[in-house]
Design a protein around this motif. Structure first.
Motif, mmCIF file in Angstrom:
data_model
loop_
_atom_site.group_PDB
_atom_site.id
_atom_site.type_symbol
_atom_site.label_atom_id
_atom_site.label_comp_id
_atom_site.label_asym_id
_atom_site.label_seq_id
_atom_site.Cartn_x
_atom_site.Cartn_y
_atom_site.Cartn_z
ATOM 1 N N HIS A 23 0.493 -1.024 0.216
ATOM 2 C CA HIS A 23 -0.026 0.654 -0.230
ATOM 3 C C HIS A 23 0.742 1.144 -0.214
ATOM 4 O O HIS A 23 0.155 2.288 -0.022
ATOM 5 C CB HIS A 23 -1.103 0.660 0.837
ATOM 6 C CG HIS A 23 -1.962 -1.250 1.550
ATOM 7 N ND1 HIS A 23 -2.916 -1.068 0.235
ATOM 8 C CD2 HIS A 23 -2.118 -2.577 2.127
ATOM 9 C CE1 HIS A 23 -3.179 -1.679 0.826
ATOM 10 N NE2 HIS A 23 -2.835 -3.360 1.209
ATOM 11 N N MET A 24 1.876 1.593 0.234
ATOM 12 C CA MET A 24 2.430 2.868 -0.046
ATOM 13 C C MET A 24 3.962 2.423 -0.602
ATOM 14 O O MET A 24 4.043 2.971 -1.688
ATOM 15 C CB MET A 24 3.671 2.397 1.668
ATOM 16 C CG MET A 24 2.451 3.409 2.453
ATOM 17 S SD MET A 24 2.749 3.018 3.681
ATOM 18 C CE MET A 24 2.462 4.630 4.424
ATOM 19 N N THR A 25 4.945 1.489 -0.425
ATOM 20 C CA THR A 25 6.187 1.157 -1.534
ATOM 21 C C THR A 25 6.096 1.211 -2.843
ATOM 22 O O THR A 25 6.246 1.799 -3.399
ATOM 23 C CB THR A 25 7.874 0.523 -0.965
ATOM 24 O OG1 THR A 25 6.874 -0.868 -0.871
ATOM 25 C CG2 THR A 25 7.710 1.055 0.343
ATOM 26 N N SER A 26 4.867 0.626 -2.695
ATOM 27 C CA SER A 26 4.408 0.465 -4.304
ATOM 28 C C SER A 26 3.849 1.459 -5.309
ATOM 29 O O SER A 26 3.853 1.135 -6.350
ATOM 30 C CB SER A 26 3.606 -1.177 -4.493
ATOM 31 O OG SER A 26 2.608 -0.881 -3.759
ATOM 32 N N LYS A 27 3.759 2.492 -4.575
ATOM 33 C CA LYS A 27 3.210 3.855 -5.417
ATOM 34 C C LYS A 27 4.474 4.807 -5.033
ATOM 35 O O LYS A 27 4.048 6.055 -5.462
ATOM 36 C CB LYS A 27 1.487 3.589 -4.387
ATOM 37 C CG LYS A 27 0.998 2.996 -4.599
ATOM 38 C CD LYS A 27 -0.433 3.405 -3.568
ATOM 39 C CE LYS A 27 -1.567 2.412 -4.175
ATOM 40 N NZ LYS A 27 -1.283 1.148 -4.258
ATOM 41 N N GLY A 28 5.204 4.206 -4.542
ATOM 42 C CA GLY A 28 6.937 5.137 -4.432
ATOM 43 C C GLY A 28 6.569 5.867 -3.354
ATOM 44 O O GLY A 28 7.603 6.647 -3.356
ATOM 45 N N THR A 46 7.394 9.572 3.236
ATOM 46 C CA THR A 46 7.279 10.808 3.108
ATOM 47 C C THR A 46 6.197 11.547 1.899
ATOM 48 O O THR A 46 5.287 10.385 2.352
ATOM 49 C CB THR A 46 8.715 10.761 1.736
ATOM 50 O OG1 THR A 46 7.836 9.562 0.678
ATOM 51 C CG2 THR A 46 9.948 10.292 2.011
ATOM 52 N N THR A 47 6.095 12.476 1.231
ATOM 53 C CA THR A 47 4.861 12.737 1.343
ATOM 54 C C THR A 47 4.845 13.002 -0.525
ATOM 55 O O THR A 47 4.658 13.976 -0.637
ATOM 56 C CB THR A 47 4.473 14.245 2.143
ATOM 57 O OG1 THR A 47 5.438 15.357 2.001
ATOM 58 C CG2 THR A 47 3.525 14.056 3.240
ATOM 59 N N ARG A 48 6.512 13.029 -1.291
ATOM 60 C CA ARG A 48 7.274 13.235 -2.275
ATOM 61 C C ARG A 48 6.975 11.719 -2.336
ATOM 62 O O ARG A 48 8.044 10.879 -2.576
ATOM 63 C CB ARG A 48 8.335 14.205 -2.212
ATOM 64 C CG ARG A 48 7.883 15.365 -1.547
ATOM 65 C CD ARG A 48 8.721 16.117 -2.285
ATOM 66 N NE ARG A 48 8.932 16.483 -3.906
ATOM 67 C CZ ARG A 48 9.501 17.220 -3.971
ATOM 68 N NH1 ARG A 48 10.387 18.088 -3.709
ATOM 69 N NH2 ARG A 48 10.349 17.342 -5.237
ATOM 70 N N GLU A 49 7.546 11.097 -4.312
ATOM 71 C CA GLU A 49 6.857 10.222 -4.802
ATOM 72 C C GLU A 49 8.666 10.375 -4.864
ATOM 73 O O GLU A 49 9.331 11.291 -5.503
ATOM 74 C CB GLU A 49 5.769 10.282 -4.983
ATOM 75 C CG GLU A 49 6.180 10.945 -7.070
ATOM 76 C CD GLU A 49 6.027 11.772 -7.243
ATOM 77 O OE1 GLU A 49 5.548 12.740 -8.619
ATOM 78 O OE2 GLU A 49 5.090 12.651 -6.358
#
Length: 183
Positions: free
Chosen positions: A9-14, A36-39
């Motif tokens: 749910h998180m790292t797969s989205k950058g 982070t709030t930046r990809e």
């Protein structure tokens, strides 16, 4: 479980995520996630120059998805370990409304009794967060005890409701507690 959740749910989205599991209290195992709030860019070596996706990470829909994702991941792992308890990310009010709908749609006395009992058990305020600095104080302990007592009382009332419904004549229960008109 936490790594499964983070990857799905998180790292797969950058997102970049750091986590720590705390077991400082045997009754309060928990994890802290920092993200982070930046990809990251396509090279995955630095942050993207334009923060397009990252801006959506504070949206209500995305955060709701994270909550649902946690419930789904935790429930999958609970089932693998043969635990019966499950997590529901929705508010008590939303869960109660669903139970009332299930009551209205149920076609057996047992199903109606179970749904109504669940609705009654959820008809209470949510247990409120108590800051760690207050948790070990007399005030914090008293507040937590009151909250847990309220939840426990509601569970007793729910069980009594179920027994009461099951003791009623089937005709009354299946007609949603509306007596037939006398001819």
């Amino acid at each position: 479980m936490i790594e499964d959740y983070i990857k799905s749910h998180m790292t797969s989205k950058g997102r970049i995520v750091n986590y720590a599991i705390h077991i400082d209290d045997i009754n309060n195992f928990h994890a802290h996630l920092m993200s982070t709030t930046r990809e990251v860019d396509k090279s995955e070596l630095e942050f993207a120059k334009k923060n397009v996706i990252g801006r959506t990470w504070n949206d209500d829909d995305f955060l709701e998805g994270l909550r649902k994702g946690w419930a789904d991941t935790a429930n999958t792992h609970l089932a693998k370990l043969d635990h019966q308890v499950r997590i529901d990310h929705r508010t008590l009010s939303a869960q109660r409304d669903e139970a009332i709908e299930q009551f209205e749609m149920a076609t057996t006395v047992e199903a109606k009794a179970e749904a109504l009992s669940r609705a009654v058990s959820l008809d209470r305020p949510a247990i409120q967060h108590i800051w760690r600095s207050k948790l070990d104080t007399e005030e914090g302990k008293a507040l937590r005890e009151v909250q847990q007592d309220r939840r426990d009382l509601q569970l007793i009332i729910a069980e009594e409701t179920k027994r009461s419904v099951l003791s009623l004549p089937q005709e009354i229960v299946l007609n949603n507690f509306t007596p037939k008109k006398i001819k």
